[in-house]
Scaffold this active site. Sequence first.
Site, PDB file in Angstrom:
ATOM      1  N   TYR A 174      -2.549  14.315  -3.146  1.00  0.00           N
ATOM      2  CA  TYR A 174      -2.135  13.171  -3.646  1.00  0.00           C
ATOM      3  C   TYR A 174      -2.694  12.988  -5.043  1.00  0.00           C
ATOM      4  CZ  TYR A 174      -2.828  11.847   1.579  1.00  0.00           C
ATOM      5  OH  TYR A 174      -2.436  11.719   2.857  1.00  0.00           O
TER       6      TYR A 174
ATOM      7  N   HIS B 227      -3.439  20.026   6.093  1.00  0.00           N
ATOM      8  CA  HIS B 227      -2.489  18.744   5.911  1.00  0.00           C
ATOM      9  C   HIS B 227      -1.436  18.857   7.007  1.00  0.00           C
ATOM     10  CE1 HIS B 227      -1.313  15.906   2.549  1.00  0.00           C
ATOM     11  NE2 HIS B 227      -1.016  15.541   3.775  1.00  0.00           N
TER      12      HIS B 227
HETATM   13  N1  NAP Z   1      -1.874  13.576   6.990  1.00  0.00           N
HETATM   14  C1  NAP Z   1      -0.491  12.925   6.443  1.00  0.00           C
HETATM   15  O1  NAP Z   1       0.469  13.761   6.269  1.00  0.00           O
HETATM   16  C2  NAP Z   1      -0.731  11.664   5.920  1.00  0.00           C
HETATM   17  C3  NAP Z   1       0.636  10.982   5.653  1.00  0.00           C
HETATM   18  C4  NAP Z   1       0.724   9.747   5.112  1.00  0.00           C
HETATM   19  C5  NAP Z   1      -0.439   9.131   5.157  1.00  0.00           C
HETATM   20  N2  NAP Z   1      -1.860   9.610   5.430  1.00  0.00           N
HETATM   21  C6  NAP Z   1      -3.112   8.825   5.247  1.00  0.00           C
HETATM   22  O2  NAP Z   1      -3.092   7.795   5.619  1.00  0.00           O
HETATM   23  C7  NAP Z   1      -3.362   6.685   4.917  1.00  0.00           C
HETATM   24  C8  NAP Z   1      -2.718   5.352   5.420  1.00  0.00           C
HETATM   25  O3  NAP Z   1      -1.301   5.689   5.409  1.00  0.00           O
HETATM   26  P1  NAP Z   1      -0.129   5.212   4.543  1.00  0.00           P
HETATM   27  O4  NAP Z   1      -0.796   4.997   3.095  1.00  0.00           O
HETATM   28  O5  NAP Z   1       0.991   6.030   4.805  1.00  0.00           O
HETATM   29  O6  NAP Z   1       0.322   3.821   5.188  1.00  0.00           O
HETATM   30  P2  NAP Z   1      -0.092   2.444   5.343  1.00  0.00           P
HETATM   31  O7  NAP Z   1      -1.694   2.409   5.506  1.00  0.00           O
HETATM   32  O8  NAP Z   1       0.452   2.112   6.900  1.00  0.00           O
HETATM   33  O9  NAP Z   1       0.380   1.344   4.364  1.00  0.00           O
HETATM   34  C9  NAP Z   1      -0.004   1.277   3.143  1.00  0.00           C
HETATM   35  C10 NAP Z   1       1.071   0.325   2.506  1.00  0.00           C
HETATM   36  O10 NAP Z   1       0.651  -0.961   3.107  1.00  0.00           O
HETATM   37  C11 NAP Z   1       0.239  -1.825   1.771  1.00  0.00           C
HETATM   38  N3  NAP Z   1      -1.027  -2.704   2.614  1.00  0.00           N
HETATM   39  C12 NAP Z   1      -2.162  -2.421   2.979  1.00  0.00           C
HETATM   40  N4  NAP Z   1      -2.844  -3.452   3.289  1.00  0.00           N
HETATM   41  C13 NAP Z   1      -1.976  -4.575   3.219  1.00  0.00           C
HETATM   42  C14 NAP Z   1      -2.222  -5.901   3.739  1.00  0.00           C
HETATM   43  N5  NAP Z   1      -3.207  -6.359   4.113  1.00  0.00           N
HETATM   44  N6  NAP Z   1      -0.880  -6.669   3.296  1.00  0.00           N
HETATM   45  C15 NAP Z   1      -0.045  -6.076   2.789  1.00  0.00           C
HETATM   46  N7  NAP Z   1       0.445  -4.771   2.656  1.00  0.00           N
HETATM   47  C16 NAP Z   1      -0.678  -3.887   2.695  1.00  0.00           C
HETATM   48  C17 NAP Z   1      -0.370  -0.916   0.980  1.00  0.00           C
HETATM   49  O11 NAP Z   1       0.057  -1.749  -0.361  1.00  0.00           O
HETATM   50  P3  NAP Z   1      -1.085  -1.932  -1.615  1.00  0.00           P
HETATM   51  O12 NAP Z   1      -1.466  -0.337  -1.901  1.00  0.00           O
HETATM   52  O13 NAP Z   1      -0.534  -2.541  -2.574  1.00  0.00           O
HETATM   53  O14 NAP Z   1      -2.525  -2.282  -0.739  1.00  0.00           O
HETATM   54  C18 NAP Z   1       0.755   0.182   1.127  1.00  0.00           C
HETATM   55  O15 NAP Z   1       1.790   0.109   0.357  1.00  0.00           O
HETATM   56  C19 NAP Z   1      -2.934   7.356   3.747  1.00  0.00           C
HETATM   57  O16 NAP Z   1      -3.093   6.496   2.626  1.00  0.00           O
HETATM   58  C20 NAP Z   1      -3.277   8.746   3.735  1.00  0.00           C
HETATM   59  O17 NAP Z   1      -4.780   8.562   3.337  1.00  0.00           O
HETATM   60  C21 NAP Z   1      -1.783  11.026   5.681  1.00  0.00           C
END
Ligand code: NAP
Length: 280
Positions: free
Chosen positions: A56, A114
């Site tokens: 990241y 990962h």
């Molecule tokens: N292992 C893997 O391959 C992999 C892949 C993807 C993700 N991940 C991990 O999982 C975590 C979470 O997944 P993700 O980041 O893909 O997606 P997510 O948590 O489903 O969604 C994040 C998005 O939602 C927004 N958001 C968060 N809370 C909100 C709320 N209360 N109201 C409105 N919008 C909101 C965030 O915006 P803001 O930033 O503006 O709050 C961001 O744009 C990642 O950050 C990462 O650490 C792992």
Amino acid sequence: MNTLPTVRLPTGETVPALGQGTWNMGDSSRRRKEEAAALRLGLDLGMTLIHTAEMYASGGAEEVVAEAIAGRRDEVFIVSKVMPTNASRRGTVAACEKSLKRLRVEAIDLYLLHWPANVPIAETVDAFTTLKRAGKIRHWGVSNFDVDEMEELIAVPGGDAVATNQVMYNLRRRGIEYDLVPWSRQRGIPIMAYSPLDQGRLLRSREIEQIAVRHNATSAQVALAWCLLQEQTMVIPKAGNEAHVRENHGALSLQLDDKDLAVLDRAFAPPARKKPLEST
Ligand SMILES: NC(=O)c1ccc[n+]([C@@H]2O[C@H](COP(=O)([O-])OP(=O)(O)OC[C@H]3O[C@@H](n4cnc5c(N)ncnc54)[C@H](OP(=O)(O)O)[C@@H]3O)[C@@H](O)[C@H]2O)c1
């Protein structure tokens, strides 16, 4: 004291079921302060599991985590990940050392691969075991592994020490309920659900919005409350500002009832057959 619901790792240690993701953090130097403040508020609220990865922002997200946890190391359960291109025996150890420096900690609590690498998994497991013996990581696990890959993993020496499998899991991505979830439950391996808001896409669902209105809650809270109902599942939404962190934490007080769950099952049906693991 942490009063959040917890998930038990195979070693018996418990971690909060609701944690914090960091993908896209550290990308913009302008936003770093706000992102670190958001993570710190999450810690104050008990969301002390923070998930990051060397990938990241090319290490930038780990630096944001370091800023957020400065002076609070003992409160935090840090999860980070090694990239498959670094997953050789020596590469994994070297990548971990670099992550430790960026995170400014002595040890990572949970270190994940990962996604499946070209390197034989036995080699990566061997590196994880070495890192564990050296006290540089406390647990290790994997990410984006489907059932066949998990089978292969637990068959190699030391592979059965896997502490979690982090996979995409949310209302729109329920494919793993067909096989990976039961497989993991049977073996006491918790799932770490990433993209629990489907990267924000779930917030546009009419059905979710209607349930939110009925409970005087928000769509994000409904989506997260559903994830939190899943047994042995850690949920790691990413929130880049304090308002979103507060809102997401509020999901813990939302009780979805049978009627809500029936509506959600109709709108987002559980899988009737095997589906390939989703990741985007
Ligand atoms: N292992 C893997 O391959 C992999 C892949 C993807 C993700 N991940 C991990 O999982 C975590 C979470 O997944 P993700 O980041 O893909 O997606 P997510 O948590 O489903 O969604 C994040 C998005 O939602 C927004 N958001 C968060 N809370 C909100 C709320 N209360 N109201 C409105 N919008 C909101 C965030 O915006 P803001 O930033 O503006 O709050 C961001 O744009 C990642 O950050 C990462 O650490 C792992």
